[in-house]
Design a protein around this motif. Structure first.
Motif, PDB file in Angstrom:
ATOM      1  N   ALA A  57       3.696   4.576   1.034  1.00 37.87           N
ATOM      2  CA  ALA A  57       3.697   5.330   2.286  1.00 37.87           C
ATOM      3  C   ALA A  57       5.094   5.221   2.895  1.00 37.87           C
ATOM      4  CB  ALA A  57       2.637   4.801   3.237  1.00 37.87           C
ATOM      5  N   VAL A  58       5.426   6.216   3.699  1.00 39.85           N
ATOM      6  CA  VAL A  58       6.790   6.342   4.201  1.00 39.85           C
ATOM      7  C   VAL A  58       6.755   6.434   5.718  1.00 39.85           C
ATOM      8  CG1 VAL A  58       8.910   7.702   4.068  1.00 39.85           C
ATOM      9  CG2 VAL A  58       7.412   7.538   2.069  1.00 39.85           C
ATOM     10  N   ALA A  59       7.554   5.600   6.369  1.00 35.55           N
ATOM     11  CA  ALA A  59       7.620   5.585   7.832  1.00 35.55           C
ATOM     12  C   ALA A  59       8.756   6.479   8.309  1.00 35.55           C
ATOM     13  CB  ALA A  59       7.844   4.154   8.326  1.00 35.55           C
ATOM     14  N   VAL A 101       9.738   2.447   3.066  1.00 31.27           N
ATOM     15  CA  VAL A 101       8.529   2.496   2.239  1.00 31.27           C
ATOM     16  C   VAL A 101       7.695   1.235   2.458  1.00 31.27           C
ATOM     17  CG1 VAL A 101       7.638   2.673  -0.124  1.00 31.27           C
ATOM     18  CG2 VAL A 101       9.710   3.926   0.537  1.00 31.27           C
ATOM     19  N   PHE A 102       6.410   1.448   2.690  1.00 26.07           N
ATOM     20  CA  PHE A 102       5.461   0.330   2.776  1.00 26.07           C
ATOM     21  C   PHE A 102       4.276   0.700   1.904  1.00 26.07           C
ATOM     22  CE2 PHE A 102       4.630   3.283   6.200  1.00 26.07           C
ATOM     23  CZ  PHE A 102       3.257   3.402   6.228  1.00 26.07           C
ATOM     24  N   THR A 103       3.260  -0.156   1.854  1.00 29.86           N
ATOM     25  CA  THR A 103       2.065   0.205   1.094  1.00 29.86           C
ATOM     26  C   THR A 103       0.841   0.242   1.998  1.00 29.86           C
ATOM     27  OG1 THR A 103       0.757  -0.204  -0.906  1.00 29.86           O
ATOM     28  CG2 THR A 103       1.371  -2.134   0.372  1.00 29.86           C
ATOM     29  N   TRP A 140      -3.721   7.626  14.843  1.00 27.05           N
ATOM     30  CA  TRP A 140      -3.801   8.641  13.784  1.00 27.05           C
ATOM     31  C   TRP A 140      -2.410   8.997  13.263  1.00 27.05           C
ATOM     32  CZ3 TRP A 140      -5.180   9.483  18.945  1.00 27.05           C
ATOM     33  CH2 TRP A 140      -4.235  10.201  19.696  1.00 27.05           C
ATOM     34  N   GLU A 141      -2.341   9.440  12.009  1.00 30.00           N
ATOM     35  CA  GLU A 141      -1.109   9.962  11.404  1.00 30.00           C
ATOM     36  C   GLU A 141      -1.504  10.916  10.281  1.00 30.00           C
ATOM     37  OE1 GLU A 141       1.660   6.983  10.081  1.00 30.00           O
ATOM     38  OE2 GLU A 141       1.922   6.125  12.088  1.00 30.00           O
ATOM     39  N   VAL A 142      -1.502  12.214  10.547  1.00 25.64           N
ATOM     40  CA  VAL A 142      -1.803  13.169   9.468  1.00 25.64           C
ATOM     41  C   VAL A 142      -0.585  13.244   8.533  1.00 25.64           C
ATOM     42  CG1 VAL A 142      -1.009  15.215  10.777  1.00 25.64           C
ATOM     43  CG2 VAL A 142      -2.668  15.473   8.922  1.00 25.64           C
ATOM     44  N   GLU A 143      -0.845  13.296   7.220  1.00 29.01           N
ATOM     45  CA  GLU A 143       0.269  13.275   6.263  1.00 29.01           C
ATOM     46  C   GLU A 143      -0.072  14.077   5.007  1.00 29.01           C
ATOM     47  OE1 GLU A 143       1.967   9.422   5.631  1.00 29.01           O
ATOM     48  OE2 GLU A 143       1.715   8.876   7.759  1.00 29.01           O
ATOM     49  N   LEU A 144       0.955  14.684   4.437  1.00 27.47           N
ATOM     50  CA  LEU A 144       0.847  15.229   3.090  1.00 27.47           C
ATOM     51  C   LEU A 144       0.832  14.061   2.102  1.00 27.47           C
ATOM     52  CD1 LEU A 144       1.016  17.790   1.202  1.00 27.47           C
ATOM     53  CD2 LEU A 144       3.468  17.244   1.036  1.00 27.47           C
ATOM     54  N   GLN A 195      -4.837  10.654   5.993  1.00 31.50           N
ATOM     55  CA  GLN A 195      -4.659  10.074   7.321  1.00 31.50           C
ATOM     56  C   GLN A 195      -4.169   8.650   7.118  1.00 31.50           C
ATOM     57  OE1 GLN A 195      -4.691  10.045  10.642  1.00 31.50           O
ATOM     58  NE2 GLN A 195      -5.001  12.256  10.891  1.00 31.50           N
ATOM     59  N   ASP A 196      -2.990   8.366   7.641  1.00 30.51           N
ATOM     60  CA  ASP A 196      -2.455   7.006   7.580  1.00 30.51           C
ATOM     61  C   ASP A 196      -2.906   6.274   8.847  1.00 30.51           C
ATOM     62  OD1 ASP A 196      -0.957   4.707   7.290  1.00 30.51           O
ATOM     63  OD2 ASP A 196       0.960   5.676   7.773  1.00 30.51           O
ATOM     64  N   LEU A 197      -4.221   5.966   8.902  1.00 30.89           N
ATOM     65  CA  LEU A 197      -4.731   5.273  10.092  1.00 30.89           C
ATOM     66  C   LEU A 197      -4.025   3.919  10.230  1.00 30.89           C
ATOM     67  CD1 LEU A 197      -8.546   6.112   9.823  1.00 30.89           C
ATOM     68  CD2 LEU A 197      -6.848   7.132  11.367  1.00 30.89           C
ATOM     69  N   GLY A 230      -1.586  -3.768   8.739  1.00 25.25           N
ATOM     70  CA  GLY A 230      -2.128  -3.018   9.873  1.00 25.25           C
ATOM     71  C   GLY A 230      -2.559  -1.612   9.493  1.00 25.25           C
ATOM     72  N   LYS A 231      -2.144  -1.157   8.310  1.00 22.59           N
ATOM     73  CA  LYS A 231      -2.499   0.179   7.837  1.00 22.59           C
ATOM     74  C   LYS A 231      -3.480   0.131   6.668  1.00 22.59           C
ATOM     75  CE  LYS A 231       1.810   2.286   9.422  1.00 22.59           C
ATOM     76  NZ  LYS A 231       1.558   3.718   9.651  1.00 22.59           N
ATOM     77  N   SER A 232      -4.090  -1.042   6.441  1.00 22.76           N
ATOM     78  CA  SER A 232      -4.922  -1.216   5.249  1.00 22.76           C
ATOM     79  C   SER A 232      -6.321  -1.740   5.532  1.00 22.76           C
ATOM     80  CB  SER A 232      -4.209  -2.148   4.265  1.00 22.76           C
ATOM     81  OG  SER A 232      -3.014  -1.565   3.802  1.00 22.76           O
ATOM     82  N   GLY A 263       4.626  10.530   5.206  1.00 23.03           N
ATOM     83  CA  GLY A 263       5.106  10.381   6.576  1.00 23.03           C
ATOM     84  C   GLY A 263       4.423  11.351   7.520  1.00 23.03           C
ATOM     85  N   THR A 264       4.479  11.025   8.813  1.00 26.47           N
ATOM     86  CA  THR A 264       3.723  11.807   9.799  1.00 26.47           C
ATOM     87  C   THR A 264       4.637  12.475  10.816  1.00 26.47           C
ATOM     88  OG1 THR A 264       1.660  11.713  11.070  1.00 26.47           O
ATOM     89  CG2 THR A 264       3.318  10.062  11.618  1.00 26.47           C
ATOM     90  N   PRO A 265       4.235  13.655  11.303  1.00 28.27           N
ATOM     91  CA  PRO A 265       4.998  14.302  12.383  1.00 28.27           C
ATOM     92  C   PRO A 265       4.835  13.579  13.724  1.00 28.27           C
ATOM     93  CG  PRO A 265       3.516  15.855  11.279  1.00 28.27           C
ATOM     94  CD  PRO A 265       3.121  14.476  10.851  1.00 28.27           C
TER      95      PRO A 265
END
Ligand code: ZN
Length: 281
Positions: free
Chosen positions: A75-77, A97-99, A121-125, A152-154, A171-173, A241-243
């Motif tokens: 995942a990309v911040a 980059v994180f996981t 929330w974080e909507v992502e491709l 979704q990168d919750l 925190g994202k897992s 990554g998210t907008p």
């Protein structure tokens, strides 16, 4: 071509329903989606040339995650300039980059248990790797991609930002923090896979909206940079990554609660809906 997963079996999504890939291919591919992705070139050739007119078409049912058990989830911040700005950072000069540990991956109609009162929330491709590789050059990167899906990168912001320096991955897992789906859509279905509108809606109101062409590091660049270090494997996911428009940058901050409905939408792929319960409910 659109692929999905039903009860951990890979299916083709067709106009009037779904076709079980293992059954239709006489067990040549699948049923595990990772087996289909692990033979991606052969599978695409088979799918393009097979006569599926006699294949059994089942009624569509609820889909699981397109890749239920990816080996690696990158995942990309801070990959959209307005999101980097709202978070208070300069645009990064290298991908951050994180996981998301793979046990967090869930499907497109998940009910996610909220582990606290700071879930955002974080909507992502999300890119799904087909043909793996190490040190993939950017100009060949798209040829390694099986297709695209929505993620979704919750993020539980308290855990994500704990410590100095903070470590994002735990925190994202939490369980359910990686909703993905509804389908894996192959690249030939898109006019321009580098330019797709993505939208996040909270209870029907648009909270995030941008286009993937605005990403600081494009999909090919991310694949090149990540695979320069980690060999990519079939079925690996990259959350790109998210907008702007996440809840913890609102005034006052807005976090997810058990009554919220989150819709994640990407042009050419579709959308999915995530709902929530609170621990103890
Ligand atoms: Zn993210």
């Amino acid at each position: 071509m659109r692929l999905a997963t039903v009860a951990d079996r890979a299916v083709l999504v067709v106009a009037d329903g779904i076709i079980d890939i293992a059954a239709a291919s006489n067990e040549r591919f699948g049923p595990d989606p990772l087996d289909v992705l692990g033979h991606w070139a052969d599978f695409v050739h088979w799918a393009d040339s097979a006569d599926l007119s006699t294949a059994r078409v089942a009624a569509p049912v609820a889909f699981g995650p397109p890749v239920p058990r990816p080996a690696q989830v990158f995942a990309v911040a801070l990959n959209y300039p307005p999101h980097a700005a709202e978070a208070g950072y300069q645009p990064p000069t290298d991908p951050l980059v994180f996981t998301k540990f793979p046990s967090c991956i869930t499907g497109p109609s998940a009910v996610v248990e909220l582990p606290g009162d700071r879930v955002d929330w974080e909507v992502e491709l999300v890119v799904v790797i087909g043909f793996g590789g190490h040190r993939i050059p950017a100009d060949l990167a798209w040829t390694h991609v099986a297709g695209l899906t929505i993620g979704q990168d919750l993020s539980e912001r308290r855990v994500q930002l704990l410590g100095t320096p903070p470590q994002f991955s735990l925190g994202k897992s939490f369980p359910g923090f990686g909703p993905t789906g509804p389908e894996l859509v192959t690249l030939d279905e898109f006019g321009d896979p580098d330019d797709l509108e993505l939208t996040g809606l909270l209870n029907g109101t648009v909270v995030q909206q941008d286009r993937t062409k605005e990403m600081i590091f494009s999909v090919p660049e991310l694949i090149a940079r990540i695979s320069a270090i980690c060999p990519l494997l079939p079925g690996d996911l990259i959350f790109t990554g998210t907008p702007a428009g996440v809840g913890n940058r609102m005034t006052p901050p807005r976090y997810l609660g058990p009554d919220d409905v989150l819709v994640s939408r990407i042009e050419g792929i579709g959308e999915f809906r995530t709902t929530f319960t609170r621990t103890g409910d």
